[in-house]
Every structure is written in C-alpha cells, then in structure tokens.
Design a protein around this motif. Structure first.
Motif, PDB file in Angstrom:
ATOM      1  N   GLY A 141       0.812  -1.204   0.000  1.00  0.00           N
ATOM      2  CA  GLY A 141       0.000   0.000   0.000  1.00  0.00           C
ATOM      3  C   GLY A 141       0.850   1.259   0.000  1.00  0.00           C
ATOM      4  O   GLY A 141       0.623   2.193  -0.782  1.00  0.00           O
ATOM      5  N   GLY A 142       1.868   1.292   0.888  1.00  0.00           N
ATOM      6  CA  GLY A 142       2.762   2.447   0.915  1.00  0.00           C
ATOM      7  C   GLY A 142       3.553   2.595  -0.368  1.00  0.00           C
ATOM      8  O   GLY A 142       3.717   3.696  -0.902  1.00  0.00           O
ATOM      9  N   TRP A 143       4.048   1.470  -0.897  1.00  0.00           N
ATOM     10  CA  TRP A 143       4.834   1.495  -2.141  1.00  0.00           C
ATOM     11  C   TRP A 143       3.999   2.010  -3.317  1.00  0.00           C
ATOM     12  O   TRP A 143       4.453   2.850  -4.096  1.00  0.00           O
ATOM     13  CB  TRP A 143       5.347   0.084  -2.413  1.00  0.00           C
ATOM     14  CG  TRP A 143       6.221  -0.029  -3.625  1.00  0.00           C
ATOM     15  CD1 TRP A 143       7.553   0.279  -3.712  1.00  0.00           C
ATOM     16  CD2 TRP A 143       5.822  -0.494  -4.915  1.00  0.00           C
ATOM     17  NE1 TRP A 143       8.008   0.030  -4.993  1.00  0.00           N
ATOM     18  CE2 TRP A 143       6.971  -0.446  -5.757  1.00  0.00           C
ATOM     19  CE3 TRP A 143       4.618  -0.946  -5.447  1.00  0.00           C
ATOM     20  CZ2 TRP A 143       6.935  -0.839  -7.088  1.00  0.00           C
ATOM     21  CZ3 TRP A 143       4.584  -1.342  -6.788  1.00  0.00           C
ATOM     22  CH2 TRP A 143       5.723  -1.285  -7.586  1.00  0.00           C
ATOM     23  N   LEU A 144       2.767   1.512  -3.430  1.00  0.00           N
ATOM     24  CA  LEU A 144       1.899   1.964  -4.515  1.00  0.00           C
ATOM     25  C   LEU A 144       1.523   3.434  -4.353  1.00  0.00           C
ATOM     26  O   LEU A 144       1.417   4.173  -5.339  1.00  0.00           O
ATOM     27  CB  LEU A 144       0.627   1.107  -4.560  1.00  0.00           C
ATOM     28  CG  LEU A 144       0.784  -0.311  -5.097  1.00  0.00           C
ATOM     29  CD1 LEU A 144      -0.505  -1.104  -4.891  1.00  0.00           C
ATOM     30  CD2 LEU A 144       1.170  -0.301  -6.572  1.00  0.00           C
ATOM     31  N   ALA A 145       1.316   3.872  -3.106  1.00  0.00           N
ATOM     32  CA  ALA A 145       0.938   5.266  -2.876  1.00  0.00           C
ATOM     33  C   ALA A 145       2.045   6.219  -3.294  1.00  0.00           C
ATOM     34  O   ALA A 145       1.779   7.335  -3.755  1.00  0.00           O
ATOM     35  CB  ALA A 145       0.579   5.470  -1.410  1.00  0.00           C
ATOM     36  N   ASP A 146       3.316   5.811  -3.132  1.00  0.00           N
ATOM     37  CA  ASP A 146       4.426   6.652  -3.568  1.00  0.00           C
ATOM     38  C   ASP A 146       4.504   6.750  -5.084  1.00  0.00           C
ATOM     39  O   ASP A 146       5.055   7.716  -5.619  1.00  0.00           O
ATOM     40  CB  ASP A 146       5.752   6.085  -3.038  1.00  0.00           C
ATOM     41  CG  ASP A 146       6.024   6.493  -1.591  1.00  0.00           C
ATOM     42  OD1 ASP A 146       5.515   7.549  -1.170  1.00  0.00           O
ATOM     43  OD2 ASP A 146       6.741   5.751  -0.890  1.00  0.00           O
ATOM     44  N   ARG A 147       3.942   5.778  -5.800  1.00  0.00           N
ATOM     45  CA  ARG A 147       4.056   5.749  -7.246  1.00  0.00           C
ATOM     46  C   ARG A 147       2.788   6.149  -7.974  1.00  0.00           C
ATOM     47  O   ARG A 147       2.842   6.809  -9.005  1.00  0.00           O
ATOM     48  CB  ARG A 147       4.481   4.338  -7.696  1.00  0.00           C
ATOM     49  CG  ARG A 147       5.971   4.180  -7.605  1.00  0.00           C
ATOM     50  CD  ARG A 147       6.430   2.824  -7.156  1.00  0.00           C
ATOM     51  NE  ARG A 147       7.877   2.887  -6.915  1.00  0.00           N
ATOM     52  CZ  ARG A 147       8.407   3.385  -5.811  1.00  0.00           C
ATOM     53  NH1 ARG A 147       7.640   3.841  -4.847  1.00  0.00           N
ATOM     54  NH2 ARG A 147       9.723   3.451  -5.658  1.00  0.00           N
ATOM     55  N   LEU A 148       1.644   5.757  -7.442  1.00  0.00           N
ATOM     56  CA  LEU A 148       0.382   6.029  -8.130  1.00  0.00           C
ATOM     57  C   LEU A 148      -0.391   7.189  -7.521  1.00  0.00           C
ATOM     58  O   LEU A 148      -1.391   7.620  -8.093  1.00  0.00           O
ATOM     59  CB  LEU A 148      -0.496   4.765  -8.116  1.00  0.00           C
ATOM     60  CG  LEU A 148       0.144   3.500  -8.705  1.00  0.00           C
ATOM     61  CD1 LEU A 148      -0.840   2.326  -8.613  1.00  0.00           C
ATOM     62  CD2 LEU A 148       0.573   3.731 -10.146  1.00  0.00           C
ATOM     63  N   GLY A 149       0.036   7.668  -6.374  1.00  0.00           N
ATOM     64  CA  GLY A 149      -0.695   8.726  -5.686  1.00  0.00           C
ATOM     65  C   GLY A 149      -1.440   8.185  -4.490  1.00  0.00           C
ATOM     66  O   GLY A 149      -1.871   7.031  -4.463  1.00  0.00           O
ATOM     67  N   ARG A 150      -1.603   9.035  -3.473  1.00  0.00           N
ATOM     68  CA  ARG A 150      -2.196   8.602  -2.213  1.00  0.00           C
ATOM     69  C   ARG A 150      -3.700   8.294  -2.350  1.00  0.00           C
ATOM     70  O   ARG A 150      -4.198   7.303  -1.819  1.00  0.00           O
ATOM     71  CB  ARG A 150      -2.034   9.685  -1.137  1.00  0.00           C
ATOM     72  CG  ARG A 150      -0.669  10.349  -1.040  1.00  0.00           C
ATOM     73  CD  ARG A 150       0.405   9.430  -0.546  1.00  0.00           C
ATOM     74  NE  ARG A 150       1.566  10.169  -0.064  1.00  0.00           N
ATOM     75  CZ  ARG A 150       2.815   9.870  -0.383  1.00  0.00           C
ATOM     76  NH1 ARG A 150       3.067   8.874  -1.221  1.00  0.00           N
ATOM     77  NH2 ARG A 150       3.814  10.569   0.111  1.00  0.00           N
ATOM     78  N   LYS A 151      -4.426   9.142  -3.062  1.00  0.00           N
ATOM     79  CA  LYS A 151      -5.886   9.080  -3.046  1.00  0.00           C
ATOM     80  C   LYS A 151      -6.433   7.778  -3.624  1.00  0.00           C
ATOM     81  O   LYS A 151      -7.243   7.091  -2.990  1.00  0.00           O
ATOM     82  CB  LYS A 151      -6.467  10.275  -3.820  1.00  0.00           C
ATOM     83  CG  LYS A 151      -7.994  10.284  -3.876  1.00  0.00           C
ATOM     84  CD  LYS A 151      -8.510  11.525  -4.593  1.00  0.00           C
ATOM     85  CE  LYS A 151     -10.021  11.504  -4.692  1.00  0.00           C
ATOM     86  NZ  LYS A 151     -10.570  12.723  -5.325  1.00  0.00           N
ATOM     87  N   GLY A 152      -6.025   7.434  -4.828  1.00  0.00           N
ATOM     88  CA  GLY A 152      -6.582   6.251  -5.479  1.00  0.00           C
ATOM     89  C   GLY A 152      -6.291   4.973  -4.715  1.00  0.00           C
ATOM     90  O   GLY A 152      -7.163   4.106  -4.568  1.00  0.00           O
ATOM     91  N   VAL A 153      -5.066   4.840  -4.203  1.00  0.00           N
ATOM     92  CA  VAL A 153      -4.701   3.635  -3.463  1.00  0.00           C
ATOM     93  C   VAL A 153      -5.473   3.570  -2.144  1.00  0.00           C
ATOM     94  O   VAL A 153      -5.921   2.493  -1.720  1.00  0.00           O
ATOM     95  CB  VAL A 153      -3.180   3.593  -3.217  1.00  0.00           C
ATOM     96  CG1 VAL A 153      -2.793   2.343  -2.423  1.00  0.00           C
ATOM     97  CG2 VAL A 153      -2.424   3.632  -4.540  1.00  0.00           C
ATOM     98  N   LEU A 154      -5.667   4.709  -1.492  1.00  0.00           N
ATOM     99  CA  LEU A 154      -6.425   4.723  -0.247  1.00  0.00           C
ATOM    100  C   LEU A 154      -7.870   4.298  -0.475  1.00  0.00           C
ATOM    101  O   LEU A 154      -8.423   3.493   0.292  1.00  0.00           O
ATOM    102  CB  LEU A 154      -6.380   6.121   0.381  1.00  0.00           C
ATOM    103  CG  LEU A 154      -7.158   6.298   1.691  1.00  0.00           C
ATOM    104  CD1 LEU A 154      -6.641   5.358   2.769  1.00  0.00           C
ATOM    105  CD2 LEU A 154      -7.085   7.752   2.163  1.00  0.00           C
ATOM    106  N   ILE A 155      -8.502   4.811  -1.521  1.00  0.00           N
ATOM    107  CA  ILE A 155      -9.891   4.440  -1.807  1.00  0.00           C
ATOM    108  C   ILE A 155      -9.995   2.940  -2.089  1.00  0.00           C
ATOM    109  O   ILE A 155     -10.904   2.256  -1.598  1.00  0.00           O
ATOM    110  CB  ILE A 155     -10.428   5.259  -2.998  1.00  0.00           C
ATOM    111  CG1 ILE A 155     -10.577   6.729  -2.600  1.00  0.00           C
ATOM    112  CG2 ILE A 155     -11.771   4.702  -3.476  1.00  0.00           C
ATOM    113  CD1 ILE A 155     -10.922   7.645  -3.750  1.00  0.00           C
ATOM    114  N   ALA A 156      -9.050   2.397  -2.865  1.00  0.00           N
ATOM    115  CA  ALA A 156      -9.063   0.966  -3.155  1.00  0.00           C
ATOM    116  C   ALA A 156      -8.909   0.140  -1.881  1.00  0.00           C
ATOM    117  O   ALA A 156      -9.579  -0.880  -1.701  1.00  0.00           O
ATOM    118  CB  ALA A 156      -7.953   0.626  -4.151  1.00  0.00           C
TER     119      ALA A 156
END
Length: 414
Positions: free
Chosen positions: A69-84
């Motif tokens: 989750g943290g790794w994806l948030a650094d690359r794809l952005g915080r918002k979209g990964v958090l919602i998923a």
C-alpha cells in the motif's frame, strides 16, 4: 494550525478529518474480531489456539497490505490507493459475516487485513504531509486517535449486547467503509508527491530505506514497532477473554475494553502534542513505564473500579507508544519514499501484532491464566523502549550535528 498546500483546494483540516474517519472505521474493524470472538468460538467450536489464528490471520494480511500500500501510494498517488484499500476491507468485512466455515472465516479475515494494512501508512503519510513542520506529530495523532475511538465504538456494541449477533458487527464494519470510500472520492484531494533528485530516487524504494545513513534508524524503529504492536494487539484481541479468565463477566470486560480504547485516544492526542512541544525522550520513558505498571495492575488488582482505571491507563500508554513510532516514521524518510518507509514500519509492527495474539493463545493453552499472559509482555516492552530511546538519541545527535555544520558555514561567510 496546519499549512495550506497551494495545489490542493481542500484545507489541511478537511484532509485530517477525512483521514480520521477512515482511521475510526479501521479501528472498529480491528476491534470487531475481539468483540465477536466468544460468539464465533461458540458457533464454530473453536479452541483457544484456533481462536488465536482467527485473530492473527487478519493481521497476517496487514503485513503485505502495509508494504505494498505504501509502495503503490508513492508511485500512483495517495488518493486512489487509499480508496481501493478502504473498499477492499469493507467488502471482505461483509463477506466475513457470510462465512459458513472456519476456513472461509480465515480467508475473509485475511483479505480484510490486506485492505486495512494498505490504508494505515497512507493515512499517516498524508496527515504528516499537510501539517506545518512543528505540528506533524500532532497531525498524525489527530488522525490516529480515530483507531482507538473506533475500537471503543465496537466495544460499546459488545456491552450493549449487539455483539450477540456477531454477524451484525461485520455488517457495520463493511457498509461504513464502502460509504466512506465515496466521500474520499468526492472530497479528498491528492497530496502532490514531489520527486527529488536524491539517490533514493535512483534506487529502489526499499534500498532507499537503508541509504544515506538511515540503516540504524530504520532497524531501530522496526524493532520498537514489532514489540510495541505485539503487546498492543495481544490486548486488543485477548483482553475480554483474559478478563473473563480472571473472574470478571463479559459486561465488565466490555467496560474495561471501552476505557482501554478511550484512554488510547487520549494517549494518542496528548502524546502527539508532547512530541511536538516537550522532550520526546521523556515521552518515551513515561509511556513505556506506564505500560508496564498498567499491565501489572490489570493482572493484580481486585477491585473493579481500579481495574477500569488500569484499563484506561494501559490503553493510554500502549496506543500512545504506538503513536510515538508512527509520528517518527514519516520524519525519517524523504518525500519520494515516505509512504514506503511508513508502510515498512507498519508492516514490521504487524509481524508483532501477529505474534502477540498467537503467543497469548499458546500461553493460555499451557494453563498459566490471564495473569501469565500479561506478565509475559514485560520483556518485549523493555526491548521496544530501548530501541525507541536509541532512535531518538540518534536523531537528536544528527540534528545537533546538522545545526553545528550550519552554524560553522554561517560563521565562515563574509
């Protein structure tokens, strides 16, 4: 109070409020397993060891969830990964309520843990990033206090008898995050992730955690997180059962659990404020010493009013100690690997959160009783406190060295 980011039309306080709501639901879902456990054990005929696995399998999902989750948030952005992540733990919490066998129950909790694990490091990173430099710990504490308050809500449902229908708890824990995911989609603005030209960008995010002299700090915060969360999740999951084994009824155990979580919320807020305003080393010493005293009191006191006080103190110190680590983690890493660094810290802590309930189940199976479990937590707390103190001393030395270098350069200028 909080710095306003020019790239975001949503105020930092609104962002903190949204993060708090997600943390509130996460805390509810984490506590739901402990509230529903006695009824689930009765319906499925589970032993103490099987119940320990029920607690721990959801925590197993937290580990890869936090890392990726943290790794994806650094690359794809915080918002979209958090919602998923929020949608993931909401859907599988609903599926927990429909589990018809022990194996399906474990599978649903594992997937729920993936979503819960992914959400928390993003919440911590976002709340730290929107705050002024001198209020970052306070911002993290305002977000994270939602976790114990959500736990208190779940415990209150148990006291009121709502937990007698254990599936209802998971319906609430599933529907609420799905609704909140819609709020995040509408109102949460993406926090811009600024890429730097540092060596951490040129290497992988994981190697960046050990680059530029960060190895010692990373290892110390991992050790402290492991043992702190081992004790915390042992209490979150086993506290009602431990109190019943000590002779209290389920209602009394529920009231202690409510105060444990309310004390935790107060500990989160006050500890975060003291981290910004007072001596962090003094905060760590008082927090971990308080945990040792409170755990001993839970196992030894005979009066129920003193037990309530001990439960509140245990929550205040245990969750306050966790907040210390979560407030420190974002400050150890540059922005381009911050969510990854926080996620790794949370993930290692999740290893402790898996070990704690399992060890407690094994100790109870040996017949030592609730007091034995509580006293077995002491060595881990001492190790955690030592690692946290060493980390803070190292950070203070680095800050003093940086200040001295800056002063030397200033003196040398014409």
């Amino acid at each position: 109070m909080f710095a306003r980011k020019a790239a975001s039309p949503t105020s930092p306080l609104h962002t903190i409020a949204l993060c708090f709501i997600v943390a509130l639901i996460e805390g509810f879902d984490l506590q739901a397993a402990g509230i529903a456990a006695p009824h689930i054990a009765m319906e499925f005929g589970l032993s103490a060891v099987q119940l320990g696995w029920f607690f721990s399998v959801g925590l197993i999902g937290l580990l890869p969830g936090a890392l990726f989750g943290g790794w994806l948030a650094d690359r794809l952005g915080r918002k979209g990964v958090l919602i998923a992540a929020v949608l993931l733990f909401g859907i599988f919490s609903l599926l927990t309520a429909h589990a018809g066998s022990y194996s399906m129950l474990l599978l649903a909790r594992l997937a729920t843990g993936l979503g819960l694990g992914a959400a928390l490091p993003i919440l911590i990173a976002v709340s730290s990033e929107v705050a002024d430099g001198g209020l970052k710990s306070t911002a993290v504490s305002l977000t994270y206090c939602g976790v114990p308050l959500g736990g208190a809500t779940a415990a209150l449902m148990g006291v009121l008898g709502v937990g007698d229908d254990w599936r209802l708890i998971f319906y609430v824990g599933g529907i609420a995050p799905i609704l909140v995911a819609g709020l995040l989609a509408m109102f949460l603005r993406e926090v811009p992730v600024v890429r730097s030209n540092s060596s951490s960008e040129r290497g992988s995010a994981v190697t960046g955690l050990f680059a530029q002299g960060r190895t010692t700090a990373t290892l110390l915060i991992w050790v402290s997180s492991f043992f702190t969360l081992a004790v915390l999740y042992m209490l979150l999951n086993w506290l009602p059962s431990l109190l019943v084994s000590l002779g209290y009824d389920h209602v009394q155990a529920g009231y202690v659990q409510i105060l444990f979580n309310i004390g935790g919320a107060a500990g989160s807020i006050l500890t975060g404020r003291l981290m910004d305003r007072a001596s962090p080393i003094l905060v760590v010493l008082s927090t971990y010493l308080g945990m040792l005293v409170a755990l001993a009191a839970i196992g030894l006191v005979q009066r129920f009013d003193l037990l309530l006080l001990a439960g509140a103190a245990a929550g205040f110190c245990a969750i306050g100690g966790q907040l210390v680590l979560y407030a420190l983690a974002p400050m150890l890493y540059p922005v381009d690997i911050r969510a990854t660094g926080v996620g790794a810290t949370v993930a290692v802590g999740r290893l402790g959160s898996m070990a704690g309930p399992l060890v407690a189940g094994q100790i109870l199976a040996l017949g030592t009783g609730g007091s034995g479990v509580l006293f077995a937590a002491a060595p881990g707390l001492l190790l955690s406190a030592g690692a946290a103190l060493a980390l803070m001393r190292g950070q203070r030395r680095d800050a003093d060295s940086a200040g001295a270098c800056a002063a030397t350069k200033a003196v040398g200028q014409p």
